[in-house]
Design a protein around this motif. Structure first.
Motif, PDB file in Angstrom:
ATOM      1  N   TYR B 228       7.129 -31.217  48.980  1.00 49.19           N
ATOM      2  CA  TYR B 228       6.727 -31.622  47.622  1.00 49.19           C
ATOM      3  C   TYR B 228       5.310 -32.171  47.588  1.00 49.19           C
ATOM      4  O   TYR B 228       4.874 -32.815  48.540  1.00 49.19           O
ATOM      5  N   ASN B 230       4.618 -34.338  45.344  1.00 48.90           N
ATOM      6  CA  ASN B 230       4.780 -35.539  44.524  1.00 48.90           C
ATOM      7  C   ASN B 230       6.158 -36.135  44.820  1.00 48.90           C
ATOM      8  O   ASN B 230       7.156 -35.422  44.892  1.00 48.90           O
ATOM      9  N   ASP B 232       8.061 -38.136  43.104  1.00 48.02           N
ATOM     10  CA  ASP B 232       9.039 -38.094  42.016  1.00 48.02           C
ATOM     11  C   ASP B 232       9.867 -36.822  42.046  1.00 48.02           C
ATOM     12  O   ASP B 232      11.073 -36.842  41.822  1.00 48.02           O
ATOM     13  N   LYS B 233       9.192 -35.698  42.342  1.00 45.84           N
ATOM     14  CA  LYS B 233       9.916 -34.417  42.351  1.00 45.84           C
ATOM     15  C   LYS B 233      10.958 -34.409  43.462  1.00 45.84           C
ATOM     16  O   LYS B 233      12.053 -33.856  43.297  1.00 45.84           O
ATOM     17  N   GLU B 236      13.766 -36.430  42.177  1.00 49.27           N
ATOM     18  CA  GLU B 236      14.515 -35.689  41.151  1.00 49.27           C
ATOM     19  C   GLU B 236      15.402 -34.631  41.801  1.00 49.27           C
ATOM     20  O   GLU B 236      16.499 -34.356  41.320  1.00 49.27           O
ATOM     21  N   SER B 237      14.921 -34.029  42.880  1.00 51.32           N
ATOM     22  CA  SER B 237      15.737 -33.024  43.572  1.00 51.32           C
ATOM     23  C   SER B 237      17.018 -33.660  44.089  1.00 51.32           C
ATOM     24  O   SER B 237      18.105 -33.085  43.968  1.00 51.32           O
ATOM     25  N   CYS B 300      15.991 -27.304  44.246  1.00 44.81           N
ATOM     26  CA  CYS B 300      14.733 -27.893  44.712  1.00 44.81           C
ATOM     27  C   CYS B 300      13.554 -27.150  44.111  1.00 44.81           C
ATOM     28  O   CYS B 300      12.566 -27.749  43.681  1.00 44.81           O
ATOM     29  N   VAL B 303      13.105 -27.983  40.372  1.00 42.79           N
ATOM     30  CA  VAL B 303      12.516 -29.303  40.129  1.00 42.79           C
ATOM     31  C   VAL B 303      11.027 -29.322  40.487  1.00 42.79           C
ATOM     32  O   VAL B 303      10.280 -30.186  40.026  1.00 42.79           O
ATOM     33  N   GLY B 304      10.598 -28.370  41.331  1.00 41.78           N
ATOM     34  CA  GLY B 304       9.160 -28.304  41.597  1.00 41.78           C
ATOM     35  C   GLY B 304       8.743 -28.450  43.045  1.00 41.78           C
ATOM     36  O   GLY B 304       7.617 -28.863  43.317  1.00 41.78           O
TER      37      GLY B 304
END
Ligand code: FAD
Ligand code: SF4
Ligand code: SF4
Lengths: 430, 463
Positions: B228, B230, B232-233, B236-237, B300, B303-304
């Motif tokens: 990632y 980031n 946060d991502k 979030e995953s 995953c 979410v980015g």
């Protein structure tokens, strides 16, 4: 009574290295001595903590610390798996030089190290005499292994089944050599090491046969000195320095591409320890040392990686052999595939892996002399794994391991030969 | 009684060779894996039988001697640092027998000094599974695991040590053997005294035998790695995976600093500008595993995650885990001292926690790498420093204080799995309440009136 303050000051030199030990205790998983005694002072973490305390003058009993420091196989198992990458072998060797240098050597060690080892010709002559008389006191116990025991000498040597001194050591059987490169275009300096010279000359003969077969020129100077490990391990810096200088002078006399030895311990000493303990040497000597150490190779690695010997598997193997990874070969030098390849280069042999092939056999040089009971317990585990593999013989790339394993097998009454990979390979050659 | 006379009495119980009095031996039991000042014990004992263990405890109590039980001494909170007032250390490493592995009723009975990995391997030989796998399992003891309620990588799906303790038989201070729990799944005979022993850090009783639950092993597993840009991502995953009712057995997290150190150390092929890496493993029935794994990859990516790699075989799986295994060694090598913290927050708060840790690192000019168990919010902020540098170490202590403040303010906890010991007892009241401390002290006082059982740990004070 030595001045503890000065001892502390000397040990503070190691403080930066010791501080990297995070006391995680993971070394308890691999230390063969700890596995037997289960005492924290016998494992790396405990030894380092004690040395730190000695350096910081937090412990009075310097002799107690010396005792724990010497109760170590210097097998490097802990260093190979330490998550913090602590330079454990540097610390232990330097600490032994400092602590043992300060506390003094025992009279027996002093006599051997200073009186004999540092004088190669005298050493050879004395052992030559010893060979003549050894038959009077000892009796052979195992023909396959070639071991003996001795009732009369048991107060000194315990119940060991030792390998007797060879009738004709290598240095008497072959004249000094200096031959030109043959078909391979290569020339090596050959350093048999004390044990091969005096106890296993057959390994030295096998090496010479293999080198000749592959057209490798050989420089084999007369009166080679010991590589220095017994002195370094005992912390006898004086004797160690003498041995290193002597050998460096001897091997600086001739040009060669590689220096090869059939002894894992000698190779590791020359390659790892010579540079490690050379801080105080003059630049000129350091340069000559690194010129030699850079070219130093274990014989198995040389034959496989440089000469290109390959495994031949034709399914017709009639013998089974199990291989023991010597600590110095595998953990210090990373040599573990090559000796197996060398064995398999003989199509008559098949390698059967034992459990814990890279677990220390418990020899540890003088550890075996001073802590024979623990050494034996560690060795028995090795013996059990060898027997459980079902192989008819065992092979290993270090003559010190060959001695320990022979003792263990012989005491258990096992008729299993102990051989060096190069002997097995040499059998295939005319 | 004088130490000499007492030494003789202990020798009579455990044998001369099992009473260590020399300075060198005693000094080697003055520390554990926590970064704290060592304390040298007066005596070190190694009982070889359960009976001798009980007698040692009683003799300590009769003579008002504080005692500290020691397994492998790998705890990270000072739990095995002995008491300065003539403390005695009792070793369990000679009490290392697996007494029973019952394949029909799925339990095992062990002595406290059995090494975790040795036990797990014996259990696996019989086709069963003991899931708790602390990073120290190659050396840690089951007694130490119970006394610290050790966790590990599989905590999210399989729980921690406490989820496997069916009963503990332990010695009280008078050497009486208290029995608790049973070999049955259900048991309501009296108070849950075995439960009381979990995470008790040797302060409430000395374990003699532990009954542990076993489970059938999963038939298959599949590992993947998501990268990632980031944090946060990544977080979030984790939320998305769990919201989709997939419970991976492991869900590990590495932050940017850790990624950089790992790359530097072992070239695991991680992009050094990545802000977070998740290592995920699902296990269970082969068909389910395939489905779950595909789903995790999809989630995953959605979410980015900038990249998701799935291991296709055992070798690739091993390669993926290299990065996680290298985390601690990589950080530990960076500087002489490694302060391994254990702050834990609800998993949705991971990004806030990471942000706060990075701010604290900048504020105190420290290098902190954070990795840990993202699935259960258990992070290991690891501070790289040199404790010999007094000025720097003050900053480290201040940073640790702040990390705890943030963890507590995010409704988290001081310690997910490393225990309180000496290291964190001063923060106990902050997370709990005055009443919690008082209640605990009263309980301790009635169980151990002379306060000989590992005094000073958890609730501080002797008396
Ligand atoms: C590299 C490393 C990685 C780690 N990874 C993890 C991890 O992933 N998860 C985790 O949870 N922890 C981890 N730890 C911390 C530690 O390993 C665990 O807390 C472990 O459970 C300690 O076991 P031990 O045998 O070393 O116990 P010790 O450290 O010897 O003792 C721990 C506590 O247990 C008490 N105790 C021990 N035996 C008994 C007994 N018989 N009766 C009563 N009390 C007893 C001691 O008094 C002490 O308070 C790690 C530590 C290191 C160094
Ligand atoms: S494994 Fe390494 S860092 Fe850990 S205690 Fe042993 S020597 Fe120290
Ligand atoms: S070198 Fe070998 S014997 Fe010595 S402490 Fe390390 S593992 Fe133990």
């Amino acid at each position: 009574m030595p001045d503890v303050k000065q001892l502390a000051r000397l040990l503070m030199e190691l403080d930066d290295q010791m501080a990297t030990c995070m006391k995680c205790g993971m070394c308890q998983a691999v230390c063969p001595v700890f596995a037997e005694t289960m005492r924290e002072a016998d494992v790396t973490r405990g030894k380092i903590a004690l040395l730190e305390n000695l350096a910081h003058e937090m412990i009075k009993d310097a002799a107690g610390v010396q005792d724990k420091l010497n109760k170590c196989l210097l097998c490097g198992s802990c260093a190979a798996s330490c998550p913090s990458g602590v330079k454990i072998m540097d610390i232990f060797l330097k600490a032994r030089a400092i602590v043992n240098g300060y506390m003094g050597l025992s009279p027996a060690k002093r006599a051997v190290l200073r009186g004999m080892l540092t004088r190669p010709r005298l050493f050879n002559a004395l052992l030559g005499m010893a060979e003549t008389f050894q038959g009077l006191f000892t009796k052979p116990v195992n023909d396959v292994i070639g071991s003996s025991c001795s009732k009369m000498l048991s107060p000194v040597i315990g119940d060991r089944h030792f390998l007797p001194l060879a009738k004709t050591p290598l240095h008497n059987a072959v004249k000094p050599m200096n031959t030109a490169p043959g078909a391979s275009g290569l020339k090596v300096a050959f350093f048999p090491g004390c044990l091969v010279d005096k106890i296993f000359p057959r390994v030295g003969h096998a090496v010479l046969k293999v080198l000749a077969h592959h057209g490798v020129g050989v420089y084999l100077p007369d009166a080679q000195a010991c590589c220095g490990i017994p002195a370094a391990a005992s912390g006898d810096q004086d004797s160690y320095d003498k041995l290193v200088r002597y050998n460096v002078d001897l091997f600086s006399k001739e040009n060669f591409d590689y220096l090869v030895t059939p002894c894992g311990t000698c190779t590791a000493t020359i390659k790892d320890i010579w540079p490690k303990l050379s801080d105080a040497y003059p630049a000129e000597l350091k340069a000559r040392i690194s010129s030699i150490t850079e070219r130093t190779m274990d014989i198995n690695a040389f034959l496989v990686d440089v000469i290109g010997v390959q495994a031949v598997e034709n399914g017709k193997a009639t013998h089974t052999v199990t291989f023991h990874d010597s600590c110095h070969l595998k953990k210090s030098l990373g040599v573990s595939a090559q000796p197996r390849t060398l064995i398999k280069a003989n199509p008559d042999y098949q390698v059967v892996e034992m459990k814990e092939a890279d677990r220390c056999c418990g020899n540890g040089g003088s550890f075996n002399l001073y802590h024979y009971e623990i050494s034996k317990q560690i060795g028995r585990r090795k013996r059990d794994n060898i027997v459980a593999s079902g192989a008819e013989m065992v092979s290993t790339g270090c003559p010190a391991c060959m001695m320990q394993i022979s003792d263990m097998l012989s005491q258990a009454g096992d008729n299993k030969p102990v051989r060096h990979p190069v002997e097995i390979y040499a059998e295939t050659l005319p | 009684m004088t130490t000499d006379a007492l030494t003789k009495e202990f020798q009579a119980i455990v044998g001369n060779e099992n009473v260590m009095v020399s300075e060198a031996d005693r000094q080697s039991y003055s520390y554990d894996a926590a970064v704290l000042e060592p304390v040298v014990p007066a005596l070190v004992l190694r009982p070889e039988t359960t009976e001798a263990l009980g007698k040692c405890v009683k003799l300590c109590n009769d003579n008002d001697r504080p005692l500290t039980v020691r397994g492998a001494g790998t705890n990270l909170s000072g739990g095995t640092i002995p008491d300065p007032r003539g403390g005695v250390v009792i070793l369990t490493n000679s009490l290392n027998k697996i007494l029973e592995i019952n394949e029909q009723d799925l339990y095992a009975v062990v002595q406290p000094g059995v090494v975790t990995a040795t036990f797990a391997a014996e259990v696996a030989k019989r086709g069963l599974f003991y899931p708790p796998d602390p990073g120290s399992q190659a050396v840690s003891t089951l007694g130490g695991n119970v006394a610290e309620n050790a966790g590990g990588l599989r905590g999210l799906k399989y729980g921690v040590t406490k989820d496997y303790v069916m009963g503990v038989d332990f010695f009280d201070v008078d050497g009486g053997l208290v029995k608790s729990g049973s070999r049955t799944v259900k048991c309501v005979t009296g108070y849950n005294l075995g439960g009381l022993m979990i995470a008790s850090e040797g302060t409430l009783g000395v374990f003699a035998e532990i009954t542990l639950k076993l489970v059938p092993p999963p038939a298959a597993q599949k590992a993947m790695m998501a990268i990632y840009d980031n944090v946060d991502k990544a977080s979030e995953s984790v939320a998305a995976i769990i919201a989709n009712k997939i419970v991976p057995c492991t869900l590990e997290f590495l932050d940017n600093a850790t990624i950089r150190y790992v790359e530097d150390f072992c070239k695991a092929g991680l992009p050094t500008d990545a802000q977070a890496v998740l290592l995920i493993e699902v296990d269970g029935h082969p068909v389910q595993v395939e489905e779950d794994a595909a789903k995790v990859v999809e989630l995953c990516k959605k979410v980015g995650a900038s990249e998701v790699k799935m291991a296709e075989d055992a070798a690739q799986r091993d390669a993926l885990w290299t990065a996680r295994r290298a985390a601690l060694p990589a950080l530990a090598r960076a500087r002489p001292t490694t302060v391994l913290e254990d702050a834990t927050v609800p998993r949705s708060k991971i990004p806030a926690m990471i942000k706060a840790i990075n701010e604290i690192a900048a504020k105190y000019k420290l290098d902190i790498g954070t990795f840990g168990h993202a699935g259960d919010g258990n992070l290991h902020p690891t501070i790289m420093c040199d404790r010999r540098d007094k000025e720097e170490f003050h900053r480290v202590e201040a940073a640790v204080d702040e990390i705890f403040d943030v963890a507590i303010s995010l409704k988290g906890t001081l310690s997910g799995e490393h225990g309180i010991g000496l290291a964190k007892s001063k923060w106990m009241e902050k997370e709990t309440s005055r009443a919690t401390i008082e209640y605990s002290r009263r309980m301790k006082k009635s169980i151990d009136p002379k306060s000989i059982l590992n005094p000073g740990k958890i609730i501080a004070g002797r008396g």
